[in-house]
Write a protein that holds these residues in place. Structure first.
Motif, PDB file in Angstrom:
ATOM      1  N   VAL A 175       0.839  -1.192   0.000  1.00 29.10           N
ATOM      2  CA  VAL A 175       0.000   0.000   0.000  1.00 29.10           C
ATOM      3  C   VAL A 175       0.879   1.249   0.000  1.00 29.10           C
ATOM      4  N   ILE A 176       0.599   2.153  -0.930  1.00 26.73           N
ATOM      5  CA  ILE A 176       1.211   3.480  -0.942  1.00 26.73           C
ATOM      6  C   ILE A 176       0.117   4.467  -0.539  1.00 26.73           C
ATOM      7  N   ALA A 177       0.269   5.066   0.619  1.00 27.40           N
ATOM      8  CA  ALA A 177      -0.729   6.012   1.126  1.00 27.40           C
ATOM      9  C   ALA A 177      -0.453   7.382   0.511  1.00 27.40           C
ATOM     10  N   SER A 178      -1.346   7.808  -0.337  1.00 31.61           N
ATOM     11  CA  SER A 178      -1.170   9.117  -0.963  1.00 31.61           C
ATOM     12  C   SER A 178      -1.592  10.225  -0.005  1.00 31.61           C
ATOM     13  N   PRO A 179      -0.840  11.309   0.043  1.00 32.80           N
ATOM     14  CA  PRO A 179      -1.240  12.436   0.894  1.00 32.80           C
ATOM     15  C   PRO A 179      -2.337  13.285   0.270  1.00 32.80           C
ATOM     16  N   THR A 180      -2.640  13.047  -1.011  1.00 33.26           N
ATOM     17  CA  THR A 180      -3.642  13.834  -1.736  1.00 33.26           C
ATOM     18  C   THR A 180      -4.545  12.904  -2.533  1.00 33.26           C
ATOM     19  N   ASN A 181      -5.706  13.403  -2.910  1.00 34.89           N
ATOM     20  CA  ASN A 181      -6.636  12.596  -3.706  1.00 34.89           C
ATOM     21  C   ASN A 181      -6.252  12.558  -5.179  1.00 34.89           C
ATOM     22  N   GLN A 182      -5.553  13.574  -5.630  1.00 36.89           N
ATOM     23  CA  GLN A 182      -5.116  13.626  -7.026  1.00 36.89           C
ATOM     24  C   GLN A 182      -3.610  13.437  -7.086  1.00 36.89           C
ATOM     25  N   VAL A 183      -3.169  12.656  -8.063  1.00 36.88           N
ATOM     26  CA  VAL A 183      -1.760  12.240  -8.128  1.00 36.88           C
ATOM     27  C   VAL A 183      -1.347  12.136  -9.587  1.00 36.88           C
ATOM     28  N   PHE A 184      -0.102  12.491  -9.858  1.00 39.47           N
ATOM     29  CA  PHE A 184       0.498  12.190 -11.151  1.00 39.47           C
ATOM     30  C   PHE A 184       1.376  10.957 -11.006  1.00 39.47           C
ATOM     31  N   LEU A 185       1.202  10.000 -11.915  1.00 37.28           N
ATOM     32  CA  LEU A 185       2.054   8.821 -11.986  1.00 37.28           C
ATOM     33  C   LEU A 185       2.950   8.999 -13.204  1.00 37.28           C
ATOM     34  N   LEU A 186       4.259   9.210 -12.969  1.00 34.64           N
ATOM     35  CA  LEU A 186       5.197   9.514 -14.049  1.00 34.64           C
ATOM     36  C   LEU A 186       6.253   8.414 -14.119  1.00 34.64           C
ATOM     37  N   GLY A 187       6.185   7.582 -15.151  1.00 31.89           N
ATOM     38  CA  GLY A 187       7.134   6.497 -15.323  1.00 31.89           C
ATOM     39  C   GLY A 187       8.166   6.813 -16.390  1.00 31.89           C
ATOM     40  N   ARG A 188       9.386   6.331 -16.198  1.00 30.30           N
ATOM     41  CA  ARG A 188      10.464   6.513 -17.164  1.00 30.30           C
ATOM     42  C   ARG A 188      11.192   5.189 -17.324  1.00 30.30           C
ATOM     43  N   PHE A 189      11.336   4.727 -18.566  1.00 30.96           N
ATOM     44  CA  PHE A 189      11.984   3.447 -18.859  1.00 30.96           C
ATOM     45  C   PHE A 189      13.159   3.687 -19.799  1.00 30.96           C
TER      46      PHE A 189
END
Length: 467
Positions: A175-189
């Protein structure tokens, strides 16, 4: 423009990073960790502020949120929310949406809205290449990572949960507890070349982002009032900011106290701007706050051998000015443990870099960039506008994965930085970084930097003019 092309454009536009990483953020040196740790906003500080000062502080504190929400609205309006999209091709001269496009990685990105419930990100094992997923709050704190550094590249599932969630995660999921309801998920490969793109596509095909259980209905994100680069400097800023305060709690106790005072004294809060609010005061505060953010550029910039380096960003605590400054010039910045990005606009003599001259950069045998396992480095050349300029060679980046790099007998590496192809006497093309004919900028990307980079013991070698 087809939908596919629009998706690509927006993927690149949103992935500033990083990193921070990939916009103009690396052109400055930021504060040290100690300075950020010392930045604590106390109730006494807030009580001592006049209304003018409080409103100005609110503009600086809220600026990152407005930048983030406009970015989120732009992306979410086209791609939707809670859906994972992948960049399908390497960046090149045609990539002219954001400055300093990254040719080393492909992006995987999503706008998350957790008001409908937790989401589960499932990934395969990826241990043969660097990758990272950065979880970024609208306040621009990088609050969690998944990937090579953070989780060892292992396969798994991660539940990204909204604030206060107390449900049960699937067996084996973290579980990753987010501090906010809106989140950016930014992946780099990491991608070596065009032929390697298919291997990242194979990772894509084994990855997923799904709701945990039945997803609740989401409120609309709304239409952006403008671009993330053109934030208002009048009272309309506060009206635009207000609705986001409810969905995304302030990141520290000090900032929560700040916004409570702003609502009580100025009439700006989650429900909007009160009819009794002093519009003239808010207009003046917005202008003063914007000027304060601009002043951070001069105050936080130093050069070492012509290079500027960003360290100790990505998490800001109560350093409101630093948080806002990075949001303006490099929204989405990574923490330095993930990547550091020195930038050179001048040579060792302080003269502006220009393709009418030839230069060399020499790494001594024991001074190649020190990196952790699976880390990598690359050097990119951009035009004065911070985009790749078309070059007949088709080469825009050189680094530790470039085939055929020519090392000296003593183990040193000299990179020739020139517009025209070097002759054999000049070392040939194996270690050549082509540059535009006119002004240019160099960016050195250092992924998974070792301690010597993080503490400043190691710095890039100077850019030495030959003519």
């Amino acid at each position: 423009m087809t939908r596919a092309l629009v998706v690509i454009v927006l993927l690149l536009a949103a992935a500033c990073s990083s990193g921070g990483e990939d916009t103009t953020a690396p052109t400055t040196t930021t504060t040290t960790t100690e300075a950020v740790d010392d930045a604590v906003l106390t109730p006494e500080d807030i009580d001592a502020m006049s209304d003018d000062e409080l409103a100005t502080e609110a503009y600086v504190a809220g600026y990152p949120m407005v930048v983030s929400i406009r970015t989120m609205q732009r992306l979410g309006g086209l791609l939707g929310t809670n859906t994972l999209f992948w960049q399908p091709a390497l960046s090149g001269p045609e990539s002219r949406v954001i400055v300093a496009p990254n040719r080393d990685t492909l992006y995987s990105i999503s706008v998350l809205d957790l008001r409908g419930g937790p989401l589960v990100l499932t990934l395969p094992e990826v241990t043969d290449r660097y990758y990272t997923y950065q979880l970024l709050s609208p306040w621009t704190d990088s609050f969690a990572y998944i990937g090579t550094r953070a989780t060892g590249g292992r396969a798994g599932s991660w539940v990204i949960a909204p604030p206060g969630w107390e449900g049960e995660a699937p067996d084996g999921a973290e579980v990753i507890a987010s501090p906010t309801n809106q989140v950016f998920l930014l992946g780099r490969f990491l991608v070596d070349d065009d032929a390697d793109v298919a291997n990242v596509a194979a990772i894509r095909d084994r990855s997923s982002l799904e709701p945990l259980g039945a997803a609740g209905e989401l409120p609309p994100l709304g239409e952006p009032a403008g671009t993330a680069q053109d934030i208002p400097i009048d009272a309309s800023f506060f009206a635009e900011l207000a609705p986001s305060l409810a969905a995304n709690p302030p990141p520290t106790e000090g900032q929560a106290a700040l916004w409570a005072a702003v609502e009580e004294r100025l009439g700006v809060g989650p429900d909007g701007v009160a009819a009794t609010a002093d519009t003239a005061l808010l207009d003046a505060a917005a202008a003063a706050g914007s000027d304060r953010i601009t002043a951070e550029v001069a105050e936080r910039t130093t050069l070492v051998d012509g290079w500027s380096v960003n360290r100790d960003i990505g998490v800001y605590e109560d350093d409101l000015a630093l948080r806002a400054f990075v949001a303006r010039v490099g929204w989405g910045a990574n923490v330095p443990e993930e990547a550091v990005y020195p930038v050179a606009r001048v040579d060792v003599d302080g003269e502006a870099l220009d393709g009418s001259r030839d230069y060399t950069i020499t790494f001594a045998a024991d001074q190649l960039p020190p990196l952790e396992e699976l880390g990598f480095w690359s050097l990119s050349a951009y035009g004065g506008d911070m985009f790749f300029a078309p070059h007949p060679s088709g080469r825009y980046t050189i680094g530790d994965r470039t085939p055929g790099l020519a090392f000296g007998d003593d183990g040193s590496l000299t990179i020739t930085v020139a517009h025209d192809e070097p002759t054999a006497e000049q070392g040939g093309t194996a270690s050549w970084l082509p540059v535009p004919e006119g002004p240019f900028v160099l960016m050195l990307r250092l992924y998974l930097p070792a301690a010597a980079i993080l503490d400043g013991t190691w710095t890039p070698p100077p850019v030495v003019p030959l003519t």
